[in-house]
Design a protein around this motif. Structure first.
Motif, PDB file in Angstrom:
ATOM      1  N   ASN A  93     -44.945 -77.720  95.406  1.00 49.73           N
ATOM      2  CA  ASN A  93     -44.503 -76.489  96.063  1.00 49.73           C
ATOM      3  C   ASN A  93     -43.265 -76.721  96.903  1.00 49.73           C
ATOM      4  OD1 ASN A  93     -46.207 -74.434  95.183  1.00 49.73           O
ATOM      5  ND2 ASN A  93     -47.880 -75.193  96.462  1.00 49.73           N
ATOM      6  N   ARG A  95     -41.011 -78.995  96.463  1.00 49.71           N
ATOM      7  CA  ARG A  95     -39.865 -79.170  95.567  1.00 49.71           C
ATOM      8  C   ARG A  95     -39.369 -77.836  95.046  1.00 49.71           C
ATOM      9  NH1 ARG A  95     -39.420 -84.599  93.543  1.00 49.71           N
ATOM     10  NH2 ARG A  95     -40.965 -85.808  94.686  1.00 49.71           N
ATOM     11  N   ILE A  96     -40.304 -77.010  94.652  1.00 46.95           N
ATOM     12  CA  ILE A  96     -39.901 -75.708  94.101  1.00 46.95           C
ATOM     13  C   ILE A  96     -39.105 -74.920  95.129  1.00 46.95           C
ATOM     14  CG2 ILE A  96     -40.750 -73.447  93.379  1.00 46.95           C
ATOM     15  CD1 ILE A  96     -43.043 -74.891  91.939  1.00 46.95           C
ATOM     16  N   ARG A  98     -37.436 -75.883  97.699  1.00 51.92           N
ATOM     17  CA  ARG A  98     -36.110 -76.432  97.975  1.00 51.92           C
ATOM     18  C   ARG A  98     -35.158 -76.188  96.807  1.00 51.92           C
ATOM     19  NH1 ARG A  98     -37.337 -82.266 100.012  1.00 51.92           N
ATOM     20  NH2 ARG A  98     -39.254 -81.909  98.827  1.00 51.92           N
ATOM     21  N   LEU A  99     -35.691 -76.301  95.605  1.00 53.60           N
ATOM     22  CA  LEU A  99     -34.833 -76.061  94.436  1.00 53.60           C
ATOM     23  C   LEU A  99     -34.405 -74.604  94.348  1.00 53.60           C
ATOM     24  CD1 LEU A  99     -36.503 -78.315  91.746  1.00 53.60           C
ATOM     25  CD2 LEU A  99     -34.192 -78.492  92.622  1.00 53.60           C
ATOM     26  N   MET A 100     -35.253 -73.698  94.809  1.00 57.54           N
ATOM     27  CA  MET A 100     -34.866 -72.282  94.773  1.00 57.54           C
ATOM     28  C   MET A 100     -33.708 -72.025  95.737  1.00 57.54           C
ATOM     29  SD  MET A 100     -37.493 -70.494  92.979  1.00 57.54           S
ATOM     30  CE  MET A 100     -38.577 -69.346  93.789  1.00 57.54           C
ATOM     31  N   LEU A 102     -31.530 -74.198  96.570  1.00 54.65           N
ATOM     32  CA  LEU A 102     -30.390 -74.814  95.897  1.00 54.65           C
ATOM     33  C   LEU A 102     -29.809 -73.886  94.860  1.00 54.65           C
ATOM     34  CD1 LEU A 102     -30.581 -77.546  97.087  1.00 54.65           C
ATOM     35  CD2 LEU A 102     -30.860 -78.489  94.813  1.00 54.65           C
ATOM     36  N   ARG A 103     -30.678 -73.315  94.063  1.00 58.84           N
ATOM     37  CA  ARG A 103     -30.222 -72.440  92.993  1.00 58.84           C
ATOM     38  C   ARG A 103     -29.445 -71.255  93.563  1.00 58.84           C
ATOM     39  NH1 ARG A 103     -34.437 -70.030  88.852  1.00 58.84           N
ATOM     40  NH2 ARG A 103     -35.379 -69.174  90.721  1.00 58.84           N
ATOM     41  N   GLU A 105     -27.812 -71.144  96.252  1.00 61.98           N
ATOM     42  CA  GLU A 105     -26.506 -71.592  96.736  1.00 61.98           C
ATOM     43  C   GLU A 105     -25.550 -71.835  95.579  1.00 61.98           C
ATOM     44  OE1 GLU A 105     -24.890 -71.073  99.650  1.00 61.98           O
ATOM     45  OE2 GLU A 105     -26.868 -71.662 100.352  1.00 61.98           O
ATOM     46  N   LEU A 106     -26.053 -72.451  94.534  1.00 64.48           N
ATOM     47  CA  LEU A 106     -25.203 -72.724  93.371  1.00 64.48           C
ATOM     48  C   LEU A 106     -24.743 -71.419  92.720  1.00 64.48           C
ATOM     49  CD1 LEU A 106     -27.130 -75.715  91.794  1.00 64.48           C
ATOM     50  CD2 LEU A 106     -24.763 -75.753  92.552  1.00 64.48           C
ATOM     51  N   GLU A 107     -25.629 -70.466  92.669  1.00 66.71           N
ATOM     52  CA  GLU A 107     -25.246 -69.191  92.055  1.00 66.71           C
ATOM     53  C   GLU A 107     -24.197 -68.476  92.895  1.00 66.71           C
ATOM     54  OE1 GLU A 107     -29.060 -67.383  91.582  1.00 66.71           O
ATOM     55  OE2 GLU A 107     -29.269 -68.073  89.496  1.00 66.71           O
ATOM     56  N   HIS A 136     -29.350 -74.574 103.045  1.00 63.50           N
ATOM     57  CA  HIS A 136     -30.185 -75.360 102.155  1.00 63.50           C
ATOM     58  C   HIS A 136     -30.402 -76.703 102.811  1.00 63.50           C
ATOM     59  CE1 HIS A 136     -26.657 -77.725 100.948  1.00 63.50           C
ATOM     60  NE2 HIS A 136     -26.023 -76.579 100.970  1.00 63.50           N
ATOM     61  N   ASP A 137     -31.611 -77.220 102.667  1.00 60.78           N
ATOM     62  CA  ASP A 137     -31.834 -78.572 103.170  1.00 60.78           C
ATOM     63  C   ASP A 137     -31.731 -79.554 102.023  1.00 60.78           C
ATOM     64  OD1 ASP A 137     -33.991 -77.332 102.235  1.00 60.78           O
ATOM     65  OD2 ASP A 137     -35.363 -77.911 103.813  1.00 60.78           O
ATOM     66  N   ARG A 138     -32.204 -80.718 102.264  1.00 56.65           N
ATOM     67  CA  ARG A 138     -32.015 -81.792 101.293  1.00 56.65           C
ATOM     68  C   ARG A 138     -32.641 -81.455  99.949  1.00 56.65           C
ATOM     69  NH1 ARG A 138     -30.335 -87.132 102.707  1.00 56.65           N
ATOM     70  NH2 ARG A 138     -28.641 -86.149 101.599  1.00 56.65           N
ATOM     71  N   PRO A 139     -32.065 -81.964  98.907  1.00 54.57           N
ATOM     72  CA  PRO A 139     -32.440 -81.542  97.566  1.00 54.57           C
ATOM     73  C   PRO A 139     -33.673 -82.266  97.066  1.00 54.57           C
ATOM     74  CG  PRO A 139     -30.821 -83.230  97.422  1.00 54.57           C
ATOM     75  CD  PRO A 139     -31.091 -83.043  98.884  1.00 54.57           C
TER      76      PRO A 139
ATOM     77  N   ARG B  55     -24.177 -83.823  97.377  1.00 51.96           N
ATOM     78  CA  ARG B  55     -25.476 -84.487  97.213  1.00 51.96           C
ATOM     79  C   ARG B  55     -26.600 -83.557  97.632  1.00 51.96           C
ATOM     80  NH1 ARG B  55     -27.384 -86.861  94.297  1.00 51.96           N
ATOM     81  NH2 ARG B  55     -28.838 -88.126  95.464  1.00 51.96           N
ATOM     82  N   ASP B  56     -26.371 -82.832  98.736  1.00 49.15           N
ATOM     83  CA  ASP B  56     -27.397 -81.897  99.204  1.00 49.15           C
ATOM     84  C   ASP B  56     -27.680 -80.841  98.153  1.00 49.15           C
ATOM     85  OD1 ASP B  56     -27.690 -83.227 101.534  1.00 49.15           O
ATOM     86  OD2 ASP B  56     -26.761 -81.728 102.808  1.00 49.15           O
ATOM     87  N   LEU B  57     -26.646 -80.516  97.364  1.00 48.54           N
ATOM     88  CA  LEU B  57     -26.845 -79.540  96.299  1.00 48.54           C
ATOM     89  C   LEU B  57     -27.359 -80.214  95.026  1.00 48.54           C
ATOM     90  CD1 LEU B  57     -23.786 -77.250  96.973  1.00 48.54           C
ATOM     91  CD2 LEU B  57     -26.162 -76.539  96.994  1.00 48.54           C
ATOM     92  N   GLY B  58     -27.621 -81.498  95.114  1.00 50.26           N
ATOM     93  CA  GLY B  58     -28.271 -82.187  94.020  1.00 50.26           C
ATOM     94  C   GLY B  58     -27.342 -82.744  92.958  1.00 50.26           C
ATOM     95  N   LEU B  89     -26.416 -76.147  87.856  1.00 48.40           N
ATOM     96  CA  LEU B  89     -27.282 -74.973  87.975  1.00 48.40           C
ATOM     97  C   LEU B  89     -28.322 -74.967  86.856  1.00 48.40           C
ATOM     98  CD1 LEU B  89     -28.078 -72.308  89.230  1.00 48.40           C
ATOM     99  CD2 LEU B  89     -26.249 -71.193  87.955  1.00 48.40           C
ATOM    100  N   VAL B  92     -30.968 -77.470  87.675  1.00 51.23           N
ATOM    101  CA  VAL B  92     -31.868 -76.972  88.713  1.00 51.23           C
ATOM    102  C   VAL B  92     -32.834 -75.947  88.133  1.00 51.23           C
ATOM    103  CG1 VAL B  92     -31.950 -75.558  90.806  1.00 51.23           C
ATOM    104  CG2 VAL B  92     -30.362 -77.460  90.664  1.00 51.23           C
ATOM    105  N   ILE B  96     -36.888 -76.196  88.049  1.00 50.99           N
ATOM    106  CA  ILE B  96     -37.742 -75.169  88.646  1.00 50.99           C
ATOM    107  C   ILE B  96     -38.787 -74.702  87.646  1.00 50.99           C
ATOM    108  CG2 ILE B  96     -37.810 -72.785  89.460  1.00 50.99           C
ATOM    109  CD1 ILE B  96     -35.137 -73.308  90.861  1.00 50.99           C
ATOM    110  N   LEU B  99     -41.430 -77.268  87.092  1.00 52.45           N
ATOM    111  CA  LEU B  99     -42.308 -77.412  88.256  1.00 52.45           C
ATOM    112  C   LEU B  99     -43.263 -76.235  88.387  1.00 52.45           C
ATOM    113  CD1 LEU B  99     -39.882 -78.973  90.870  1.00 52.45           C
ATOM    114  CD2 LEU B  99     -41.966 -79.978  89.971  1.00 52.45           C
ATOM    115  N   ARG B 103     -47.199 -76.473  88.714  1.00 54.07           N
ATOM    116  CA  ARG B 103     -47.941 -75.872  89.815  1.00 54.07           C
ATOM    117  C   ARG B 103     -49.115 -75.063  89.287  1.00 54.07           C
ATOM    118  NH1 ARG B 103     -44.896 -72.223  94.091  1.00 54.07           N
ATOM    119  NH2 ARG B 103     -44.405 -70.975  92.264  1.00 54.07           N
ATOM    120  N   ALA B 145     -36.786 -87.516  99.111  1.00 57.32           N
ATOM    121  CA  ALA B 145     -35.781 -87.079 100.083  1.00 57.32           C
ATOM    122  C   ALA B 145     -36.400 -86.172 101.133  1.00 57.32           C
ATOM    123  CB  ALA B 145     -34.629 -86.346  99.401  1.00 57.32           C
TER     124      ALA B 145
END
Lengths: 164, 164
Positions: A93, A95-96, A98-100, A102-103, A105-107, A136-139, B55-58, B89, B92, B96, B99, B103, B145
């Motif tokens: 959970n 990871r999910i 945090r990845l969301m 990230l996503r 932010e990337l988008e 976003h925090d650490r990936p 890196r934070d963005l993976g 992207l 990521v 997701i 994962l 879950r 991380a």
DNA sequence: CTAATCTCTCTAGCGGCTAGAGGTTCAAGG
DNA sequence: CCTTGAACCTCTAGCCGCTAGAGAGATTAG
């Protein structure tokens, strides 16, 4: 009795990985043929299937070690197994979520991308200035495990030693 | 001019990591003090902030290497930067979705958990029999991380060498 | 001046495998 | 029975992205 290759075939675990599991004590030392080749019975096969499945669910080897220890003592409470599985769920959970982030932010970074020069590139700009981000925090990256596709040639980059 | 410790402080990148980046050629060799200690100026600081953010963005270090090469040629097309970011992207998104399947499986495994013996434990049972699963492919785990919390003591387990 | 804190280089380790060298054994075909 | 080729053996080293520690030297606060 199965050779290591057959065992690999039926469980979907690669041959060197099986040997690795033996090396770290996750799999027992199997019997050997007269010519010193490993021979596996149904118990080992079941054990390896268990490991494989737990790995597929993302459990780290240490957790699997503990789970296997539990299966060896079937009369004890399953509280520990439950705890391990819950920890794994919490990890997934985390990871999910945090990845969301990230996503998102990337988008955001990509949505108004330029078609021009690097100097105007929003991607580069955002990367250079964290202030342009929402949050976003650490990936949560790492192990790709992208189904070892043959079109994914492992390019070995020869360990830079830049300066000096 | 910043010492490596100050640079670490302002960028949030740990000191050994900065040296590591230098070693692999991601950061330049900085100037040195009379006593051979690294000294960083604003350009290096900006570069490290860029790396940290990516890196934070993976982004993997190889991708960051390419992005940094682009920033050094600001007049070229930003197409490459765009491609790298899109690949990230996609990665990521893939993580997701895998994962999420994980879950679901973990939750299913836990929802009817027993309070009894390991022998009856649903967690253990499901792990031992993939047929009880709905579906999931290979996981996406790895690099935790988990914001290096001090309550997360790194327990070193001493490399089993089981058999022989 | 001293003591505490940085910083230096170097090596080795983490997880979870993967790749390769250089040799032995096995199974199928002739 | 003999050959060939695949599978197996052990061993070492490499992957990513750091992290930890040893044993030294540099810098800084009091």
């Amino acid at each position: 009795m199965l050779s290591i290759g057959k065992l690999a075939e039926v469980t979907g675990v690669k041959v060197p990985t099986i040997r690795y599991y033996e090396q770290i004590g996750l799999m027992p030392c199997p019997g050997r043929s007269s010519g010193n080749q490993r021979l596996y019975g149904p118990a080992e096969r079941q054990r390896l299937a268990f490991i494989r499945h737990a790995r597929d669910l993302g459990f780290p080897l240490q957790a699997i070690r503990e789970l296997l220890a539990l299966t060896d003592r079937p009369e004890t409470s399953c509280e520990a197994a439950d705890r391990i599985a819950r920890a794994q769920l919490a990890e997934v959970n985390s990871r999910i979520s945090r990845l969301m982030a990230l996503r998102a932010e990337l988008e955001r970074m990509l949505e108004r991308h330029c078609a021009g020069r690097v100097a105007d590139c929003r991607v580069i700009e955002v990367l250079g200035d964290h202030g342009l981000c929402l949050h976003h925090d650490r990936p949560v990256m790492g192990d790709i495990a992208v189904s070892d596709a043959p079109d994914n040639p492992p390019k070995r980059n020869p360990r830079y030693r830049a300066c000096r």
